[in-house]
Write an enzyme that holds these catalytic residues in place. Structure first.
Site, mmCIF file in Angstrom:
data_model
loop_
_atom_site.group_PDB
_atom_site.id
_atom_site.type_symbol
_atom_site.label_atom_id
_atom_site.label_comp_id
_atom_site.label_asym_id
_atom_site.label_seq_id
_atom_site.Cartn_x
_atom_site.Cartn_y
_atom_site.Cartn_z
ATOM 1 N N ASP A 66 0.882 -1.156 0.000
ATOM 2 C CA ASP A 66 0.000 0.000 0.000
ATOM 3 C C ASP A 66 0.929 1.217 0.000
ATOM 4 O OD1 ASP A 66 -1.482 2.218 0.799
ATOM 5 O OD2 ASP A 66 -2.724 1.088 2.192
ATOM 6 N N VAL A 67 0.930 2.003 -1.077
ATOM 7 C CA VAL A 67 1.921 3.085 -1.188
ATOM 8 C C VAL A 67 1.673 4.241 -0.208
ATOM 9 C CG1 VAL A 67 2.436 2.574 -3.618
ATOM 10 C CG2 VAL A 67 0.766 4.363 -3.056
ATOM 11 N N ASN A 93 2.070 5.572 -10.303
ATOM 12 C CA ASN A 93 0.772 5.508 -10.984
ATOM 13 C C ASN A 93 -0.402 5.281 -10.027
ATOM 14 O OD1 ASN A 93 -1.119 4.691 -13.381
ATOM 15 N ND2 ASN A 93 -1.130 2.915 -11.994
ATOM 16 N N TYR A 159 -9.010 14.523 -4.678
ATOM 17 C CA TYR A 159 -8.358 14.094 -5.920
ATOM 18 C C TYR A 159 -7.729 15.283 -6.626
ATOM 19 C CZ TYR A 159 -7.823 11.548 -10.363
ATOM 20 O OH TYR A 159 -7.317 10.952 -11.490
ATOM 21 N N LYS A 163 -3.727 15.904 -7.264
ATOM 22 C CA LYS A 163 -3.121 15.982 -8.598
ATOM 23 C C LYS A 163 -2.469 17.359 -8.813
ATOM 24 C CE LYS A 163 -4.263 11.770 -9.872
ATOM 25 N NZ LYS A 163 -3.266 10.721 -10.060
HETATM 26 P P1 NAI Z 1 -7.310 1.950 -11.717
HETATM 27 O O1 NAI Z 1 -8.251 2.021 -10.583
HETATM 28 O O2 NAI Z 1 -7.417 0.796 -12.658
HETATM 29 O O3 NAI Z 1 -5.797 2.003 -11.229
HETATM 30 C C1 NAI Z 1 -5.356 2.500 -10.030
HETATM 31 C C2 NAI Z 1 -4.468 1.453 -9.408
HETATM 32 O O4 NAI Z 1 -3.869 1.988 -8.229
HETATM 33 C C3 NAI Z 1 -5.270 0.204 -8.976
HETATM 34 O O5 NAI Z 1 -4.581 -0.952 -9.401
HETATM 35 C C4 NAI Z 1 -5.286 0.305 -7.468
HETATM 36 O O6 NAI Z 1 -5.313 -0.959 -6.823
HETATM 37 C C5 NAI Z 1 -3.953 1.021 -7.226
HETATM 38 N N1 NAI Z 1 -3.929 1.672 -5.918
HETATM 39 C C6 NAI Z 1 -4.822 2.544 -5.394
HETATM 40 N N2 NAI Z 1 -4.438 2.904 -4.171
HETATM 41 C C7 NAI Z 1 -3.261 2.255 -3.915
HETATM 42 C C8 NAI Z 1 -2.374 2.214 -2.823
HETATM 43 N N3 NAI Z 1 -2.614 2.906 -1.693
HETATM 44 N N4 NAI Z 1 -1.259 1.453 -2.923
HETATM 45 C C9 NAI Z 1 -0.992 0.738 -4.045
HETATM 46 N N5 NAI Z 1 -1.801 0.724 -5.102
HETATM 47 C C10 NAI Z 1 -2.929 1.473 -5.037
HETATM 48 O O7 NAI Z 1 -7.472 3.316 -12.500
HETATM 49 P P2 NAI Z 1 -6.540 4.007 -13.619
HETATM 50 O O8 NAI Z 1 -7.443 4.822 -14.409
HETATM 51 O O9 NAI Z 1 -5.692 3.012 -14.293
HETATM 52 O O10 NAI Z 1 -5.657 4.976 -12.728
HETATM 53 C C11 NAI Z 1 -4.238 5.007 -12.769
HETATM 54 C C12 NAI Z 1 -3.776 6.413 -12.516
HETATM 55 O O11 NAI Z 1 -4.207 7.234 -13.598
HETATM 56 C C13 NAI Z 1 -4.343 7.041 -11.240
HETATM 57 O O12 NAI Z 1 -3.321 7.773 -10.579
HETATM 58 C C14 NAI Z 1 -5.421 7.962 -11.776
HETATM 59 O O13 NAI Z 1 -5.646 9.042 -10.927
HETATM 60 C C15 NAI Z 1 -4.807 8.392 -13.094
HETATM 61 N N6 NAI Z 1 -5.763 8.934 -14.050
HETATM 62 C C16 NAI Z 1 -6.746 8.155 -14.598
HETATM 63 C C17 NAI Z 1 -7.637 8.709 -15.496
HETATM 64 C C18 NAI Z 1 -8.720 7.921 -16.130
HETATM 65 O O14 NAI Z 1 -9.584 8.507 -16.794
HETATM 66 N N7 NAI Z 1 -8.735 6.592 -16.021
HETATM 67 C C19 NAI Z 1 -7.582 10.137 -15.867
HETATM 68 C C20 NAI Z 1 -6.510 10.850 -15.237
HETATM 69 C C21 NAI Z 1 -5.648 10.267 -14.367
#
Ligand code: NAI
Length: 264
Positions: A66-67, A93, A159, A163
């Site tokens: 957990d980061v 990420n 959020y 960001k």
């Molecule tokens: P996602 O929900 O599939 O990915 C996020 C990942 O981060 C998940 O695998 C989750 O388990 C992991 N995670 C969350 N909290 C954590 C923690 N405390 N420790 C370790 N892992 C943790 O969603 P997505 O879209 O792939 O998001 C990835 C990044 O992209 C995020 O930072 C999100 O804010 C950013 N993002 C996504 C957008 C979108 O439209 N999908 C738009 C802009 C930014």
């Protein structure tokens, strides 16, 4: 891409979505990849299999952490250093969001989002920087931010603040470590089809509404985000630091100004 083959990377939150696509793309480029996940080892294993399918010769490692937890971050870096013997690329990420009216949400909800999206990114960056400095290495850090680092996001204040903070984390670290050849950049995805967007991605009507706000008329895909990450940490981007590359179909271009409503 130039300079990537043989490098070693850690991608946080890479069992799903954009992180998964980044892990696979880096593997495809010949990079050894540590796949961090928080909960689902099964999902992380699937990412691992796809990474090997992309390039059978790369090393991969699954690291649970957990980061937002300092001890877990420290143990994760120890595991990566032990397995890979070093690190060249960190991709911050991991991220999530909590919705709610800003005057009603619990302070803890705000704090938890900041703890993962911003403090988590900082703690990982700090461990990576300590390693780069100790090894005199021109390492790379990429922060996966969002268009919401500059576009406000009502009802998602944690959020939005996290960001916005990432932007200055990127810029401050880039300035501080530029003399050492260490580059720090970010990507700013727009609306991307991943599990974080389940609420609209699988609903044709809601998705059409989302797409109506995007100048290019469509959502983005994780692979499009991953391509930008590969570029930014390759030698093709050797002179780029402190920047956030928006990959958003034009979302940050003030789409309301498509027509000149403000002047004749
Ligand atoms: P996602 O929900 O599939 O990915 C996020 C990942 O981060 C998940 O695998 C989750 O388990 C992991 N995670 C969350 N909290 C954590 C923690 N405390 N420790 C370790 N892992 C943790 O969603 P997505 O879209 O792939 O998001 C990835 C990044 O992209 C995020 O930072 C999100 O804010 C950013 N993002 C996504 C957008 C979108 O439209 N999908 C738009 C802009 C930014």
């Amino acid at each position: 891409m130039k300079g990537l083959h043989g490098k070693k990377a850690l991608v946080t939150g890479s069992s799903t979505g954009i992180g998964e696509a980044i892990a696979i793309r880096l593997a495809q480029e010949g990079v050894d990849v540590a796949i961090n996940y928080r909960r689902s080892e099964d999902a992380a294993r699937q990412t691992q299999q796809k990474a090997h399918a992309a390039h059978p010769d790369v090393q991969t490692l699954l690291v649970q952490a957990d980061v937002s937890n300092e001890e877990a971050v420290s143990a994760m870096f120890d595991a990566v250093f032990e397995a890979f013997g070093g690190l060249d690329i960190l991709v911050n990420n991991a991220g999530f969001q909590i919705a709610g009216a800003s005057h009603e949400i619990a302070v803890d909800q705000f704090a938890r989002v900041i703890a993962t999206n911003l403090t988590g990114a900082f703690m990982c960056a700090q461990r990576a920087l300590q390693h780069f400095m100790a090894e005199n290495k021109a390492g790379n850090i990429i922060n996966v931010s969002s268009v919401h680092q500059i576009i406000p996001k009502p009802r998602f204040v944690g959020y939005s603040a996290s960001k916005g903070g990432l932007q200055n984390l990127t810029r401050s670290l880039a300035l501080e470590y530029a003399p050492h050849g260490i580059r720090v950049n970010g990507i700013g995805p727009g609306a991307t089809v991943t599990p974080i967007n389940k609420a609209w991605a699988d609903d044709p009507e809601k998705r059409a509404n989302v797409e109506s706000h995007i100048p290019m008329g469509r959502v983005g895909y994780p692979e499009e985000m991953a391509a930008a990450v590969a570029f930014l940490c390759s030698d093709e981007a050797a002179y780029i630091t402190g920047q956030t590359l928006y990959i958003d179909g034009g979302l940050t271009l003030y789409p309301d100004f498509r027509t000149s409503w403000s002047s004749e």
